[in-house]
Design a protein around this motif. Structure first.
Motif, short mmCIF file in Angstrom:
data_model
loop_
_atom_site.label_atom_id
_atom_site.label_comp_id
_atom_site.label_asym_id
_atom_site.label_seq_id
_atom_site.Cartn_x
_atom_site.Cartn_y
_atom_site.Cartn_z
N ASP A 248 24.30 78.90 88.45
CA ASP A 248 23.07 79.44 87.59
C ASP A 248 22.08 79.25 88.48
N TYR A 251 20.38 82.09 90.56
CA TYR A 251 19.62 83.25 89.78
C TYR A 251 18.28 82.75 89.23
N TRP A 268 19.46 92.19 85.53
CA TRP A 268 19.64 90.71 85.91
C TRP A 268 20.69 90.12 85.18
N GLN A 269 21.17 90.88 83.81
CA GLN A 269 22.26 90.24 83.05
C GLN A 269 23.35 90.87 83.60
N GLU A 272 24.13 88.60 86.93
CA GLU A 272 24.75 87.29 86.60
C GLU A 272 25.93 87.17 85.99
N GLN A 275 28.21 87.78 88.64
CA GLN A 275 27.89 86.81 89.67
C GLN A 275 27.74 87.50 91.26
#
Length: 346
Positions: A248, A251, A268-269, A272, A275
């Motif tokens: 994490d 990011y 962004w979601q 993340e 990955q």
């Protein structure tokens, strides 16, 4: 100079044919067989893979797999200047032989022990290939990565530069608390073919671990160009392909950079969630959009910590390689390496 085909030696070509079909979305094209070896040809976009396994102990595949894990053994290139390359090989006293089994004039040479390169003459401008579309969007080879022993980076880079006209571009020195590497990226000026060559900086480097398990220098990974990396990653993940994880903190660091990355909260979601690594390249001109280099890496596919694939998307013609992503990859592989050591697997 452009890649025509990549050949793997594997224990069971039929099983790996199904793996590439079911997990990677490649399409089966044909099969060839002789008294010793069976091979399956698959493709995805412009990419063509050849998977060869032994059907008899006298097969070169059987002999190879006695000392090495499965992996890449031959790179087939189309070249427009074969006579020039032949002259350079002669000047360097480098041994080569005429290629067999192709309908074009060509040669086969061994650059390093166990890795051959086949050069086929092709005088067409652009060296165009027939491309088939797949559900994954995997359509071309972006670059190859070659790992070599300590002290071999400079001579191998020199060889590719002098014989194949590849031009040195980016250099990387990656160092963590545990280990590190040196890397040199080479690019072909006409076709854009990219080759990155790595050497270890310490005995416990992940590059050295690759060399130890592989038993020699070799191709560490192949980067597959995709149209939309999130869709491709989702498809492959649901098919059972395992990817390296990203912490994490990666990011959080990206989001805190100035200027900020040009990504919406939903983008962004997505990154993340799946990955995916991202590098931002600001636009050179006001009329151009910012470029993004998006990458994700599979775990080693053959069991040993050797060969793996990369998915890469270059938005707005993103160029080269970002050092942030390069470092993130190194750390991800290093985490797996340390876990193997803790579990007594090394």
């Amino acid at each position: 100079m452009k890649i025509e085909q990549i050949e793997f030696f594997v224990k069971n070509a039929q099983e790996w044919r199904h793996w590439f079909e079911q997990k990677m979305g490649f399409q089966w094209q044909s099969m060839t067989e002789d008294a010793q070896t069976v091979s399956h040809i698959l493709s995805s976009g412009e990419i063509q893979l050849k998977l060869s396994s032994a059907s008899h102990p006298q097969s070169p595949v059987f002999e190879y797999l006695q000392d090495h894990p499965p992996g890449v053994v031959n790179l087939v290139f189309h070249v427009q200047n074969l006579d020039t390359i032949l002259e350079r090989l002669t000047q360097h006293n480098w041994t080569y032989c005429a290629v067999q089994g192709y309908h074009k004039r060509g040669i086969i040479i061994e650059i390093i022990d166990g890795l051959t390169q086949t050069l086929l003459e092709d005088n067409r401008n652009g060296l165009s290939k027939v491309s088939n579309r797949t559900v994954t969007g995997i359509n071309a080879i972006d670059h190859l990565v070659l790992n070599v022993p300590t002290g071999q980076l400079e001579p191998v880079v020199k060889w590719y530069s002098e014989i194949f006209d590849l031009i040195p571009q980016q250099q990387f020195t990656i160092q963590t608390e545990q280990s590190g590497l040196y890397s040199q990226v080479l690019v072909h000026p006409q076709t854009g073919l990219q080759l990155a060559i790595n050497e270890p900086t310490s005995a416990n480097s992940q590059i050295q671990e690759f060399l130890d398990y592989n038993g020699k220098a070799g191709i560490q990974h192949i980067a597959l160009r995709v149209e939309h990396i999130v869709k491709a990653t989702k498809h492959l993940s649901l098919s059972g392909v395992r990817f390296l994880t990203t912490p994490d903190e990666y990011y959080q660091d990206l989001k805190g950079r100035i200027p900020p990355f040009p990504l919406s909260p939903s983008q962004w979601q997505e990154l993340e969630q799946w990955q995916i690594l991202v590098e931002h390249q600001p636009a050179r001109h006001a009329t151009q959009g910012d470029a993004l280099l998006l990458q994700i890496f599979t775990e080693p596919i053959f069991g040993e910590p050797t060969f793996f694939f990369e998915l890469i998307e270059r938005r707005n013609n993103a160029q080269g390689f970002g050092e942030g992503n390069f470092t993130a990859l190194f750390k991800a592989i290093e985490r797996q390496q340390l876990q193997r050591q803790e579990n007594g697997l090394h």
